[in-house]
Design a protein around this motif. Structure first.
Motif, PDB file in Angstrom:
ATOM      1  N   SER A 141     -37.280 -98.925 -50.379  1.00 31.97           N
ATOM      2  CA  SER A 141     -36.497-100.153 -50.455  1.00 31.97           C
ATOM      3  C   SER A 141     -35.009 -99.808 -50.500  1.00 31.97           C
ATOM      4  O   SER A 141     -34.565 -99.076 -51.393  1.00 31.97           O
ATOM      5  CB  SER A 141     -36.883-100.955 -51.709  1.00 31.97           C
ATOM      6  OG  SER A 141     -35.964-101.990 -51.954  1.00 31.97           O
ATOM      7  N   ALA A 147     -42.967-112.561 -47.969  1.00 33.32           N
ATOM      8  CA  ALA A 147     -42.179-111.525 -47.294  1.00 33.32           C
ATOM      9  C   ALA A 147     -41.387-110.626 -48.247  1.00 33.32           C
ATOM     10  O   ALA A 147     -41.302-109.418 -48.016  1.00 33.32           O
ATOM     11  CB  ALA A 147     -41.247-112.172 -46.267  1.00 33.32           C
ATOM     12  N   GLY A 185     -42.063-106.739 -49.929  1.00 33.64           N
ATOM     13  CA  GLY A 185     -41.697-105.427 -49.390  1.00 33.64           C
ATOM     14  C   GLY A 185     -40.424-104.851 -49.965  1.00 33.64           C
ATOM     15  O   GLY A 185     -40.193-103.641 -49.873  1.00 33.64           O
ATOM     16  N   SER A 217     -37.456-107.517 -45.973  1.00 35.25           N
ATOM     17  CA  SER A 217     -38.180-108.786 -46.084  1.00 35.25           C
ATOM     18  C   SER A 217     -37.898-109.685 -44.887  1.00 35.25           C
ATOM     19  O   SER A 217     -38.767-110.447 -44.448  1.00 35.25           O
ATOM     20  CB  SER A 217     -37.794-109.498 -47.383  1.00 35.25           C
ATOM     21  OG  SER A 217     -36.394-109.714 -47.436  1.00 35.25           O
ATOM     22  N   GLY A 271     -43.616-105.204 -45.017  1.00 37.97           N
ATOM     23  CA  GLY A 271     -42.392-105.085 -45.804  1.00 37.97           C
ATOM     24  C   GLY A 271     -42.283-103.732 -46.472  1.00 37.97           C
ATOM     25  O   GLY A 271     -41.190-103.173 -46.598  1.00 37.97           O
ATOM     26  N   ASN A 302     -47.582-109.204 -44.768  1.00 37.68           N
ATOM     27  CA  ASN A 302     -46.180-109.161 -45.202  1.00 37.68           C
ATOM     28  C   ASN A 302     -45.953-108.058 -46.223  1.00 37.68           C
ATOM     29  O   ASN A 302     -44.938-107.352 -46.170  1.00 37.68           O
ATOM     30  CB  ASN A 302     -45.777-110.513 -45.803  1.00 37.68           C
ATOM     31  CG  ASN A 302     -45.042-111.388 -44.806  1.00 37.68           C
ATOM     32  OD1 ASN A 302     -44.319-110.902 -43.949  1.00 37.68           O
ATOM     33  ND2 ASN A 302     -45.225-112.691 -44.907  1.00 37.68           N
ATOM     34  N   ALA A 317     -39.999-108.494 -42.025  1.00 38.40           N
ATOM     35  CA  ALA A 317     -41.390-108.871 -42.274  1.00 38.40           C
ATOM     36  C   ALA A 317     -41.622-110.341 -41.958  1.00 38.40           C
ATOM     37  O   ALA A 317     -42.593-110.700 -41.274  1.00 38.40           O
ATOM     38  CB  ALA A 317     -41.768-108.566 -43.725  1.00 38.40           C
TER      39      ALA A 317
END
Length: 435
Positions: free
Chosen positions: A160, A151, A154, A118, A112, A108, A121
């Protein structure tokens, strides 16, 4: 009552009522903000100003990163990359007791990080690891809880989209935020791993390991290496000045497309559906940003951030108490609202408060994102929680019972992140990204 106060009341009550009747958050924010705008400047001028604010909100070169990172994430989700990262996770944690759930945590974090989502993931890793953990004798609710809890790591490990949104609202550097997320993201994953270890320690029958031979381990890692290199390509390219954070999103799309074509995991007939899915996700995010820009104008005009600050400082002038109060508010907000609109709504309110007593905006951004990530796994509206439950086929109640120790550990980590600024700022300062 003053016009500004009426506008603020219309905004707050309008959003609350529309959310209670089931309206989408973007619709609730947009309609309420437009009504408040009419109170502020009249209908004709309000309609024109609202349209101008919506255009201004999305007329940003930095925001181009969002559709491209979304597209890269969709390509990775449908391109079989999850299985490669699961196998890599087995190599990395296969000798640790409870290796099946430990693999879920590692996979994860890796998936992620490369996909920036998330939810993606939780769906991709949970689909594969859930049945494997059940065959290994693990309680299905516990396996689902591990998937749900790990999760969101990430969202902290770049790239992000949530960091891009915070950067837009706060005016901070995307590159600095990306670097600031690594250590808190690793802390999130390590905390989940510790919770798994404590669970299996009390259950000797689950202390299995998945030993992978050296040659096989090297082969698996080499296969997964191109997927893992995406993170390095994005970050090194930004730090070296080869491209901006926005341009890195295009590189991510190109890289993931070439990789999927090389492994033949995506066929030409899959491309229209991939583009459609990426467009749908992007449209939701961009409309929300546009609607939130109207709200930002109304908040500024109504001086609501100043009112909130005065209220908080009336309660206490101790920075520790203020930070804990903000964290508590964001934990509650995150339990009822998705992370992206929460960042758009609450950053303009809380950021001036914390910077007034010396909190760095980069540090506050990581604190806020960490806080809202906890909300994505918290009932009643945690998006990752519901995706994980749907994938596992288990009831929410059973998953939440197994999830409580993870939530406790993550709240402790949040406090560490809040009161240890160096955890967020060390890497940006090391690479000269701080102003």
């Amino acid at each position: 009552m003053e016009t500004a106060a009426i506008a603020g009341l219309v905004l707050v009550v309008g959003i609350a009522v529309l959310l209670l009747i089931g309206a989408a958050i973007s619709v609730a924010v947009g309609l309420s903000s437009a009504l408040a705008m009419f109170v502020v400047v009249g209908f004709d001028s309000g309609a024109l100003t609202a349209a101008q604010q919506m255009f201004r909100g999305i007329n940003s070169f930095a925001l181009l990163a969002i559709p491209f990172f979304v597209l890269a994430g969709v390509i990775m989700s449908q391109g079989g990359i999850a299985l490669q990262l699961i196998n890599a996770g087995k190599v990395l944690v296969g000798r640790v007791p409870g290796s099946l759930p430990q693999t879920t945590v590692a996979a994860n974090a890796l998936f992620g990080a490369v996909s920036g989502s998330s939810i993606a993931a939780a769906a991709a890793i949970g689909t594969t690891m859930g049945p494997l953990a059940a065959k290994g004798g693990y309680d299905k609710n516990f396996s689902a809880a591990v998937n749900v809890a790990s999760a969101p790591a990430g969202l902290l490990i770049p790239p992000s989209n949530l960091m891009i949104v915070y950067s837009l609202v706060s005016g901070t550097s995307v590159a600095a935020l990306f670097m600031a997320g690594y250590l808190p993201g690793a802390l999130w994953a390590i905390t989940c791993s510790i919770m798994v270890f404590l669970y299996v320690r009390r259950r000797p029958e689950l202390r299995e390991t998945q030993r992978v031979g050296f040659r096989e381990g090297v082969r698996v890692l080499l296969i997964a290496l191109p997927s893992l290199l995406l993170i390095a390509v994005v970050i090194v390219g930004i730090l070296a000045g080869f491209f901006t954070a926005t341009e890195s999103a295009v590189i991510a799309v190109f890289y993931s497309a070439i990789q999927s074509a090389f492994y033949r995991t995506i066929k030409l007939r899959d491309v229209p559906n991939i583009l459609l899915e990426a467009t749908r996700i992007t449209a939701v995010v961009m409309f929300l940003i546009a609607a939130s820009t109207i709200m930002g104008f109304v908040l500024s005009f109504s001086q609501i951030p100043d009112l909130v600050a005065d209220t908080m400082f009336g309660f206490s002038e101790n920075p520790v108490v203020i930070l804990l109060l903000i964290a508590a508010i964001l934990l509650v907000v995150g339990a009822f609202m998705d992370a992206t609109p929460a960042v758009l709504i609450f950053t303009p309110i809380f950021l001036p408060i914390v910077t007034s007593f010396g909190v760095d905006p980069i540090h506050f951004g990581i604190m806020m994102i960490f806080n809202l990530c906890i909300g994505t796994v918290t009932p009643p509206v945690g998006t990752v929680l519901f995706v994980g439950a749907k994938i596992s086929g288990q009831p929410i109640e059973g998953i939440v019972r197994q999830l409580l120790p993870f939530l406790g550990g993550l709240v402790v980590c949040l406090i560490v992140v809040i009161f240890t600024p160096g955890l967020s700022l060390w890497l940006p300062e090391l690479f000269g990204l701080m102003p």
